[in-house]
Design a protein around this motif. Structure first.
Motif, PDB file in Angstrom:
ATOM      1  N   SER A 283       1.248  10.537  -1.158  1.00 59.50           N
ATOM      2  CA  SER A 283       0.169  10.985  -2.064  1.00 59.50           C
ATOM      3  C   SER A 283       0.720  12.034  -2.903  1.00 59.50           C
ATOM      4  O   SER A 283       0.001  12.691  -3.836  1.00 59.50           O
TER       5      SER A 283
ATOM      6  N   ASP B  50      -7.632  16.616  -2.557  1.00 60.31           N
ATOM      7  CA  ASP B  50      -8.741  15.929  -2.193  1.00 60.31           C
ATOM      8  C   ASP B  50      -9.838  16.368  -2.361  1.00 60.31           C
ATOM      9  O   ASP B  50     -11.180  16.006  -2.863  1.00 60.31           O
TER      10      ASP B  50
ATOM     11  N   ARG C 185      -3.751   2.974  -2.656  1.00 59.32           N
ATOM     12  CA  ARG C 185      -4.363   3.217  -1.469  1.00 59.32           C
ATOM     13  C   ARG C 185      -4.679   2.086  -0.571  1.00 59.32           C
ATOM     14  O   ARG C 185      -4.643   2.004   0.573  1.00 59.32           O
ATOM     15  N   CYS C 186      -5.233   0.945  -1.268  1.00 52.81           N
ATOM     16  CA  CYS C 186      -5.677  -0.258  -0.631  1.00 52.81           C
ATOM     17  C   CYS C 186      -5.166  -1.472  -1.376  1.00 52.81           C
ATOM     18  O   CYS C 186      -5.569  -1.413  -2.759  1.00 52.81           O
TER      19      CYS C 186
ATOM     20  N   PHE D 107      -1.972   5.066  -7.997  1.00 57.41           N
ATOM     21  CA  PHE D 107      -1.411   5.246  -6.323  1.00 57.41           C
ATOM     22  C   PHE D 107      -2.354   4.108  -5.593  1.00 57.41           C
ATOM     23  O   PHE D 107      -3.773   4.055  -5.454  1.00 57.41           O
TER      24      PHE D 107
ATOM     25  N   GLU E 109       0.779  -1.115  -0.101  1.00 60.33           N
ATOM     26  CA  GLU E 109      -0.048  -0.053  -0.052  1.00 60.33           C
ATOM     27  C   GLU E 109       1.022   1.244  -0.115  1.00 60.33           C
ATOM     28  O   GLU E 109       1.931   1.157   0.467  1.00 60.33           O
ATOM     29  N   SER E 110       0.525   2.400  -0.664  1.00 60.28           N
ATOM     30  CA  SER E 110       1.060   3.485  -0.784  1.00 60.28           C
ATOM     31  C   SER E 110       2.116   3.576  -1.942  1.00 60.28           C
ATOM     32  O   SER E 110       3.038   4.294  -2.166  1.00 60.28           O
TER      33      SER E 110
ATOM     34  N   ASP F 239       5.359  12.394   1.732  1.00 54.62           N
ATOM     35  CA  ASP F 239       4.120  11.935   1.602  1.00 54.62           C
ATOM     36  C   ASP F 239       4.179  11.498   0.089  1.00 54.62           C
ATOM     37  O   ASP F 239       4.116  12.017  -0.766  1.00 54.62           O
TER      38      ASP F 239
ATOM     39  N   ASP G 147       2.342  11.289  -5.951  1.00 51.60           N
ATOM     40  CA  ASP G 147       1.594  10.830  -6.976  1.00 51.60           C
ATOM     41  C   ASP G 147       0.600  11.914  -7.738  1.00 51.60           C
ATOM     42  O   ASP G 147       0.677  11.867  -8.772  1.00 51.60           O
TER      43      ASP G 147
END
Length: 505
Positions: A418, A470, A394-395, A392, A375-376, A416, A421
């Motif tokens: 994210s 987001d 995430r899960c 990306f 993950e990530s 980070d 990404d």
């Protein structure tokens, strides 16, 4: 039997004018109205008052004789001053030839026509493309002087029962693509075309219907011009609103971009959000944040060649300084099994997630551990038509390993993931990917991926940027749904109008 309601032509003139703004956002509104007008015209349903008319139905090929095309040797081409026009499909696109063939790139004389056995067709002949992709353009043109046509064209020479203008209407109302055969090089099936049943009113009624069609088409021209003028104004407003959003990227200004009178494509808006994010313009800087240089170091050469300026606390660096980047394992497709660990190939993911349509697996062994996904992590396609696409993670729904030509980007703990990404999906990086793709035949190397230039903000600001992106992307998603619903409503209104006008009386 007389109708108790307004005749179709009145409905077109009244309802179309009254409701045009309501369904103007529907795709190809004016084009659909033109098609509808032609359909009603050839059905005898454009009366202004009283009963609609019923005309005899005849075969299309009974309206005249076929105008056949012929070959045109290259040695005979290139003359522009001879008395007989020689029309190719491309000549239909010349300025001034939008309805009638007034000029052509090539001409011939009577001697050449006789020597080459070229048929010269009389004024009044209606021609159209009969071979290749040009069939789908549904072009129709009227000859106004003696003209030969090449063998990619066909046409009909009207007889005494049919005026040229009525023949033009009838042919314009037919979608020739429905009468083509062949796949690699489609061609109009002349036999099937000739069997089409069409209306044949008396010549006087043909003249009246053609005049009514001209009136309605002129109305369409005016509405189309108004629509184009409105779209031009809206585009200017949209650009100004996007600039306003760039200066102050707040949810309120984002909402203004989806004003009912205009809109910016959501895809363009998403690009703008990502661009603002990596330029340090999406959230305010905090002088209390620890400078990025303390965690990622400084790349002096990269900073000198930076594509844009960044805030003082930010630093330019290469992706390789922020992440461990590896390619996948070279699995043999013949060794895939129904059991074992899942293998992620290029076709198994896109920007939205993993695809579960054709899952393949492979027996797990310790030497595959370094190719496992976590993950990530960020996946990127390195070859093929979708080169550069990324996801990306995430899960992770189950343990997975990565196939060759799929890069795995494992971001360092002090960055980070994210935010990385966001930087990869931004136009800054996507432009690098496009250039690599074009120059290497749909491939991007590991060296190029590692060399991606990344503007790095302080870690605390990275997190603020991610939260803001987001938030704004969620708003874009919601507003895009509203925009799609509005367009669907407009399309439904248009379809309802078409259904009303084409309903049997």
């Amino acid at each position: 039997m007389k109708s108790d309601r307004a005749a179709p032509s009145s409905l077109i003139l009244q309802t179309f004018l009254q409701k045009f703004d309501q369904f103007a956002a529907a795709p190809d509104t004016v084009a659909k109205m033109r098609k509808l007008i032609l359909q009603l015209a050839v059905q005898g349903r454009l009366k202004s008052q009283g009963d609609e008319l019923s005309f005899p139905q005849v075969r299309l090929d009974s309206l005249g004789s076929w105008a056949q095309g012929c070959g045109f040797p290259v040695a005979e081409q290139g003359h522009a001053d001879r008395p007989i026009l020689f029309s190719k499909v491309s000549d239909m696109n010349l300025s001034g030839n939008e309805r009638e063939i007034l000029k052509t790139n090539h001409t011939i004389d009577e001697a050449a026509a006789k020597r080459l056995r070229i048929k010269v067709h009389p004024p009044g002949t209606v021609i159209f493309p009969k071979i290749g992709g040009a069939i789908a353009t549904n072009k129709r043109r009227v000859l106004v002087r003696p003209t030969a046509i090449d063998n990619n064209c066909s046409g009909i020479i009207p007889n005494e029962s049919c005026s040229t203008h009525w023949l033009f209407l009838v042919l314009s109302a037919i979608d020739l693509a429905e009468y083509q055969s062949g796949t690699s090089v489609p061609a109009v099936n002349q036999g099937a075309l000739g069997e089409i049943e069409v209306s044949l009113p008396p010549l006087a009624e043909q003249k009246r219907i053609v005049a009514k069609v001209d009136e309605l088409m002129a109305l369409c021209d005016r509405l189309e011009a108004q629509q184009q003028e409105r779209e031009t104004r809206h585009a200017a407003l949209a650009r100004a609103s996007l600039a306003r959003f760039a200066d102050l990227p707040t949810p309120a200004n984002l909402d203004f971009l989806f004003h009912s009178s205009f809109s910016i494509q959501p895809s363009d808006l998403r690009k703008s959000i990502l661009t603002l994010a990596v330029q340090g313009k999406l959230v305010p800087q905090d002088p209390k944040d620890e400078p990025a240089e303390n965690s990622v170091g400084r790349n002096e050469e990269l900073s000198a060649d930076a594509p844009f300026e960044i805030p003082d606390q930010w630093k330019w660096t290469q992706l390789s300084q922020l992440a461990e980047i590896n390619g996948g394992f070279a699995f043999k497709s013949t060794a895939y099994t129904d059991e074992g660990i899942r293998v992620v190939r290029i076709s198994d993911f896109d920007e939205y997630g993993f695809k579960d349509h054709k899952v393949v697996r492979y027996p797990f062994s310790p030497d595959l551990r370094k190719f496992t996904l976590a993950e990530s992590n960020i996946l990127m396609a390195m070859t093929g038509g979708t080169v550069g696409k990324s996801y990306f993670v995430r899960c992770l729904p189950e343990p997975m390993v990565v196939n060759q030509r799929v890069a795995t980007i494992k971001v360092s703990e002090n960055i980070d993931p994210s935010y990385v990404d966001i930087a990869i999906r931004s136009e800054m990086t996507q432009e690098v990917i496009r250039k690599a793709k074009n120059s290497t035949n749909d491939n991007i190397s590991m060296v190029e991926i590692k060399g991606f230039a990344i503007p790095v903000p302080p870690l605390a600001e990275q997190r603020r940027i991610v939260a803001k992106v987001d938030q704004l992307m969620a708003l874009v998603d919601a507003l895009e749904t509203q925009l799609a619903a509005s367009r669907a409503t407009a399309a439904n209104l248009l379809e309802a109008l078409v259904a009303e006008l084409t309903a049997q009386v």
